[in-house]
Design a protein around this motif. Structure first.
Motif, mmCIF file in Angstrom:
data_model
loop_
_atom_site.group_PDB
_atom_site.id
_atom_site.type_symbol
_atom_site.label_atom_id
_atom_site.label_comp_id
_atom_site.label_asym_id
_atom_site.label_seq_id
_atom_site.Cartn_x
_atom_site.Cartn_y
_atom_site.Cartn_z
ATOM 1 N N ILE A 47 9.972 -3.836 51.575
ATOM 2 C CA ILE A 47 10.428 -2.905 50.655
ATOM 3 C C ILE A 47 11.421 -3.665 49.824
ATOM 4 C CG2 ILE A 47 11.427 -0.771 50.040
ATOM 5 C CD1 ILE A 47 9.732 0.295 52.516
ATOM 6 N N ASP A 48 11.257 -3.749 48.390
ATOM 7 C CA ASP A 48 12.343 -4.445 47.726
ATOM 8 C C ASP A 48 13.603 -3.443 47.228
ATOM 9 O OD1 ASP A 48 13.730 -5.217 45.560
ATOM 10 O OD2 ASP A 48 12.460 -7.091 45.360
ATOM 11 N N ARG A 49 12.778 -2.298 46.720
ATOM 12 C CA ARG A 49 13.998 -1.235 46.352
ATOM 13 C C ARG A 49 13.306 -0.033 46.257
ATOM 14 N NH1 ARG A 49 17.291 -3.859 41.043
ATOM 15 N NH2 ARG A 49 17.897 -5.688 42.201
ATOM 16 N N ILE A 50 13.876 0.996 46.465
ATOM 17 C CA ILE A 50 13.522 2.493 46.387
ATOM 18 C C ILE A 50 14.400 2.970 45.001
ATOM 19 C CG2 ILE A 50 13.341 4.767 47.405
ATOM 20 C CD1 ILE A 50 13.450 3.340 49.999
ATOM 21 N N TYR A 51 13.420 3.764 44.315
ATOM 22 C CA TYR A 51 13.859 4.498 42.925
ATOM 23 C C TYR A 51 13.391 5.923 43.105
ATOM 24 C CZ TYR A 51 14.691 0.119 40.464
ATOM 25 O OH TYR A 51 15.159 -1.212 40.176
ATOM 26 N N PRO A 52 14.407 6.800 42.639
ATOM 27 C CA PRO A 52 14.017 8.226 42.433
ATOM 28 C C PRO A 52 13.080 8.370 41.578
ATOM 29 C CG PRO A 52 16.324 8.034 41.794
ATOM 30 C CD PRO A 52 15.827 6.610 42.231
ATOM 31 N N LEU A 53 12.232 9.425 41.473
ATOM 32 C CA LEU A 53 11.105 9.693 40.409
ATOM 33 C C LEU A 53 12.110 9.592 38.820
ATOM 34 C CD1 LEU A 53 8.254 10.061 39.543
ATOM 35 C CD2 LEU A 53 8.679 12.553 39.799
ATOM 36 N N LEU A 56 12.132 6.358 37.132
ATOM 37 C CA LEU A 56 11.068 5.776 37.015
ATOM 38 C C LEU A 56 10.839 4.673 36.069
ATOM 39 C CD1 LEU A 56 7.750 5.428 37.887
ATOM 40 C CD2 LEU A 56 7.270 7.119 36.066
ATOM 41 N N PRO A 57 11.391 4.989 34.669
ATOM 42 C CA PRO A 57 11.441 3.829 33.664
ATOM 43 C C PRO A 57 12.296 2.506 34.238
ATOM 44 C CG PRO A 57 12.096 5.851 32.670
ATOM 45 C CD PRO A 57 12.180 6.161 34.006
ATOM 46 N N GLU A 58 13.443 2.645 34.832
ATOM 47 C CA GLU A 58 14.225 1.575 35.465
ATOM 48 C C GLU A 58 13.218 0.630 36.485
ATOM 49 O OE1 GLU A 58 17.851 2.710 36.836
ATOM 50 O OE2 GLU A 58 18.120 4.283 35.183
ATOM 51 N N ALA A 59 12.440 1.438 37.191
ATOM 52 C CA ALA A 59 11.780 0.892 38.226
ATOM 53 C C ALA A 59 10.435 0.052 37.587
ATOM 54 C CB ALA A 59 10.977 1.963 39.243
ATOM 55 N N ILE A 60 10.115 0.637 36.636
ATOM 56 C CA ILE A 60 8.780 -0.171 35.945
ATOM 57 C C ILE A 60 9.517 -1.360 35.331
ATOM 58 C CG2 ILE A 60 7.225 -0.265 33.924
ATOM 59 C CD1 ILE A 60 7.013 2.829 34.564
ATOM 60 N N ALA A 61 10.634 -1.094 34.498
ATOM 61 C CA ALA A 61 11.317 -2.377 33.989
ATOM 62 C C ALA A 61 11.672 -3.424 34.869
ATOM 63 C CB ALA A 61 12.659 -1.874 33.356
ATOM 64 N N TYR A 62 11.966 -3.111 36.231
ATOM 65 C CA TYR A 62 12.434 -4.046 37.218
ATOM 66 C C TYR A 62 11.082 -4.787 37.642
ATOM 67 C CZ TYR A 62 13.868 -5.882 41.753
ATOM 68 O OH TYR A 62 14.051 -6.749 42.647
ATOM 69 N N LEU A 63 10.263 -4.039 37.783
ATOM 70 C CA LEU A 63 8.796 -4.922 38.004
ATOM 71 C C LEU A 63 8.392 -5.536 36.921
ATOM 72 C CD1 LEU A 63 6.555 -1.713 39.615
ATOM 73 C CD2 LEU A 63 7.386 -3.825 40.777
ATOM 74 N N GLY A 66 9.628 -9.210 37.179
ATOM 75 C CA GLY A 66 8.705 -10.148 37.964
ATOM 76 C C GLY A 66 9.712 -10.727 39.112
ATOM 77 N N HIS A 67 10.675 -9.976 39.273
ATOM 78 C CA HIS A 67 11.920 -10.494 40.410
ATOM 79 C C HIS A 67 11.442 -9.679 41.702
ATOM 80 C CE1 HIS A 67 13.474 -13.001 37.578
ATOM 81 N NE2 HIS A 67 14.042 -12.146 36.817
ATOM 82 N N ALA A 68 10.470 -8.713 41.809
ATOM 83 C CA ALA A 68 10.450 -8.029 43.142
ATOM 84 C C ALA A 68 10.006 -8.846 44.079
ATOM 85 C CB ALA A 68 9.568 -6.815 42.859
ATOM 86 N N GLN A 69 10.572 -8.970 45.495
ATOM 87 C CA GLN A 69 10.335 -9.653 46.532
ATOM 88 C C GLN A 69 9.521 -8.720 47.408
ATOM 89 O OE1 GLN A 69 10.797 -12.972 46.823
ATOM 90 N NE2 GLN A 69 11.481 -12.599 44.716
ATOM 91 N N GLY A 70 9.054 -7.559 47.320
ATOM 92 C CA GLY A 70 8.405 -6.838 48.147
ATOM 93 C C GLY A 70 8.001 -5.584 47.164
ATOM 94 N N LYS A 71 7.541 -4.630 47.977
ATOM 95 C CA LYS A 71 7.253 -3.405 47.166
ATOM 96 C C LYS A 71 8.302 -2.579 46.778
ATOM 97 C CE LYS A 71 2.796 -3.874 48.358
ATOM 98 N NZ LYS A 71 2.121 -3.992 47.449
ATOM 99 N N VAL A 72 8.211 -2.008 45.654
ATOM 100 C CA VAL A 72 9.016 -1.086 44.856
ATOM 101 C C VAL A 72 8.536 0.391 44.981
ATOM 102 C CG1 VAL A 72 10.179 -0.410 42.692
ATOM 103 C CG2 VAL A 72 9.646 -2.950 43.203
ATOM 104 N N ILE A 73 9.403 1.079 45.552
ATOM 105 C CA ILE A 73 8.818 2.571 45.917
ATOM 106 C C ILE A 73 9.487 3.611 44.970
ATOM 107 C CG2 ILE A 73 9.319 4.242 48.123
ATOM 108 C CD1 ILE A 73 7.469 1.622 48.665
#
Length: 78
Positions: A47-53, A56-63, A66-73
Protein backbone atom coordinates in the motif's frame (compact mmCIF):
# COMPACT_ATOMS: atom_id res chain seq x y z
CA UNK A 1 -11.23 -0.51 -20.56
CA UNK A 2 -12.30 -2.18 -23.79
CA UNK A 3 -10.08 0.21 -25.74
CA UNK A 4 -7.10 -0.71 -23.55
CA UNK A 5 -7.76 -4.40 -24.21
CA UNK A 6 -7.60 -3.77 -27.94
CA UNK A 7 -4.64 -1.40 -27.90
CA UNK A 8 -2.53 -3.31 -25.36
CA UNK A 9 -0.99 -5.77 -27.84
CA UNK A 10 -0.22 -2.94 -30.28
CA UNK A 11 1.56 -0.95 -27.58
CA UNK A 12 3.54 -4.05 -26.61
CA UNK A 13 4.70 -4.60 -30.19
CA UNK A 14 5.57 -1.00 -30.96
CA UNK A 15 6.90 0.36 -27.68
CA UNK A 16 9.12 -0.41 -24.74
CA UNK A 17 6.20 -1.18 -22.45
CA UNK A 18 4.66 -4.61 -22.18
CA UNK A 19 0.90 -4.72 -21.74
CA UNK A 20 -1.29 -7.72 -21.28
CA UNK A 21 -4.77 -8.72 -20.25
CA UNK A 22 -5.60 -10.47 -17.04
CA UNK A 23 -9.13 -11.83 -16.99
CA UNK A 24 -9.63 -14.21 -14.10
CA UNK A 25 -12.70 -15.82 -12.64
CA UNK A 26 -11.47 -16.97 -9.24
CA UNK A 27 -12.73 -20.26 -7.87
CA UNK A 28 -13.42 -21.01 -4.23
CA UNK A 29 -10.24 -23.13 -4.16
CA UNK A 30 -8.18 -20.20 -5.52
CA UNK A 31 -9.61 -17.81 -2.93
CA UNK A 32 -8.98 -20.26 -0.08
CA UNK A 33 -5.38 -20.70 -1.19
CA UNK A 34 -4.89 -16.92 -1.49
CA UNK A 35 -6.37 -16.52 2.00
CA UNK A 36 -3.89 -19.07 3.37
CA UNK A 37 -0.90 -17.20 1.92
CA UNK A 38 -2.18 -13.82 3.13
CA UNK A 39 -2.76 -15.11 6.67
CA UNK A 40 0.65 -16.80 6.71
CA UNK A 41 2.29 -13.51 5.71
CA UNK A 42 3.76 -15.05 2.57
CA UNK A 43 1.91 -12.52 0.43
CA UNK A 44 1.95 -8.93 1.64
CA UNK A 45 -0.05 -6.27 -0.20
CA UNK A 46 1.94 -3.13 -0.92
CA UNK A 47 0.00 0.00 0.00
CA UNK A 48 1.59 3.24 -1.16
CA UNK A 49 -0.86 5.77 0.27
CA UNK A 50 -4.31 6.00 1.81
CA UNK A 51 -6.55 8.96 0.99
CA UNK A 52 -9.93 9.81 2.53
CA UNK A 53 -12.80 10.01 0.06
CA UNK A 54 -12.83 13.80 0.47
CA UNK A 55 -9.33 13.94 -1.11
CA UNK A 56 -10.19 11.82 -4.14
CA UNK A 57 -8.93 14.46 -6.64
CA UNK A 58 -5.52 14.46 -4.90
CA UNK A 59 -5.39 10.66 -5.03
CA UNK A 60 -6.16 10.65 -8.75
CA UNK A 61 -3.54 13.33 -9.39
CA UNK A 62 -0.97 11.25 -7.50
CA UNK A 63 -1.80 8.18 -9.59
CA UNK A 64 -1.56 10.16 -12.81
CA UNK A 65 1.95 11.32 -11.87
CA UNK A 66 2.99 7.67 -12.17
CA UNK A 67 5.05 7.52 -8.98
CA UNK A 68 2.91 5.10 -6.97
CA UNK A 69 4.93 2.11 -5.77
CA UNK A 70 1.91 0.14 -4.58
CA UNK A 71 -1.84 0.40 -4.28
CA UNK A 72 -3.45 3.76 -3.59
CA UNK A 73 -6.39 3.24 -1.25
CA UNK A 74 -9.48 5.45 -1.00
CA UNK A 75 -10.88 5.19 2.51
CA UNK A 76 -14.54 5.79 3.27
CA UNK A 77 -13.58 6.99 6.76
CA UNK A 78 -12.73 10.63 7.25
Amino acid sequence: MFQAMLLGPLVSMSGKRQMGNLLVKPSKKDLMEMSYYLEAGEIVPVIDRIYPLSKLPEAIAYLEEGHAQGKVIISMDE
